[in-house]
Design an enzyme around this catalytic site. Sequence first.
Site, PDB file in Angstrom:
ATOM      1  N   THR A  44       0.840  -1.205   0.000  1.00 32.12           N
ATOM      2  CA  THR A  44       0.000   0.000   0.000  1.00 32.12           C
ATOM      3  C   THR A  44       0.876   1.257   0.000  1.00 32.12           C
ATOM      4  OG1 THR A  44      -1.675  -1.193   1.231  1.00 32.12           O
ATOM      5  CG2 THR A  44      -1.827   1.197   1.298  1.00 32.12           C
ATOM      6  N   HIS A  47       2.052   1.947  -3.420  1.00 27.68           N
ATOM      7  CA  HIS A  47       1.033   2.661  -4.226  1.00 27.68           C
ATOM      8  C   HIS A  47       1.071   4.157  -3.895  1.00 27.68           C
ATOM      9  CE1 HIS A  47      -0.938  -0.803  -6.020  1.00 27.68           C
ATOM     10  NE2 HIS A  47      -0.930  -1.397  -4.850  1.00 27.68           N
TER      11      HIS A  47
END
Length: 346
Positions: A44, A47
Amino acid sequence: MSNEMKALVKAKPEPGLWMQTAPVPEIGPDDVLIRVHKTGICGTDIHIWNWDEWAAKTVPVPLITGHEFAGEIVELGRDVDDLHIGQRCSGEGHLIGQHSRQVRAGKFHLDPETRGIGVDEPGAFAEYLALPAFNVVPLPDGIDDEIGAILDPLGNAVHTALSFDLVGEDVLITGAGPIGIMAAAVARHVGARHVVITDINQDRLDLAARVADVVPVNVAKQDLKEISTGLKMKEGFDIGLEMSGNQRALDQMIENLVMGGRIALLGIPPGKSPVDWSRIVFKAITIKGVYGREIFETWYKMIAMLENGLDVRNVITHRFPVDHYRDGFDVMLSGTSGKVVLDWGE
Ligand code: NAD
Ligand code: ZN
């Protein structure tokens, strides 16, 4: 204690993270202040670093990022009476409300109003983190800070792996990222017969073999059917844990499952992907979507398993002092690492 701290901030809507000085967060009556010792870099966070479409529409700027951490409580909110200063802890990064039907039924992990630290709210890539006391998970002495810092993704692995009874079953895991590898270790620990893990990245498969007693299969080069026949499996895998987010991996999983097989889906496909539903119907397959960790049942089980022989330490391949965080992100971006842990000092 100074009232300023170091923090890794998404300071601009463009790729990268920036080390900045930020005020030490203030805590409310039901919160604690945690001195962060170690943090894990998650997919995450990559990202968010890359500032892809998902990150750009989800993450407010500026924001202190990060959600995988271990540390020590240094301040208690006025109404917190069941924790103490100096308590080593990790914690659930999903902040939940009190109003939804599921929360009121005690299913905290299914709250539709969940907000994530380091994604929607200030995160753990900082010297100090304010967290509701409710979210704190105390660490027993046997679990050190670097393992404490990867309990969040280990929790994803445990939640997924414990979705179905694995005792004596043949398990197929697609995707040998850190979470797939840890799920493989959990599947072995709880008594699966064969655990086969697939990837197309040989480095990751080699890492899987160093972490757990599993059969790694490079599906870019090897035939999965041949491998399962070699393992004397007659009708296919009983359980599938999808941990790649890749459409081809899911197709291959469905193809190789027994009639009535069960799949837990953790991997997040990048967009819509076509599914051949008729094959799922004719094979009578059950599919369960898995999000986050069960609060706090997953935490309870994973700590119990770690205290009872589950060993995932080798999934940590790189450790950096936080001032070298760029090296940590570089190695994550290379796609060949396992977990990368950043040290924030004590
Ligand atoms: P990762 O990206 O590090 O690992 C995914 C792996 O899948 C990679 O090694 C990749 O090479 C492999 N892969 C790609 N194509 C494949 C194929 N055809 N067959 C087999 N493997 C293939 O991810 P991670 O950090 O280990 O997380 C695993 C997945 O879980 C990701 O999709 C992530 O987004 C998702 N995730 C979901 C939740 C949740 O709450 N549902 C939480 C965390 C992570
Ligand atoms: Zn994570």
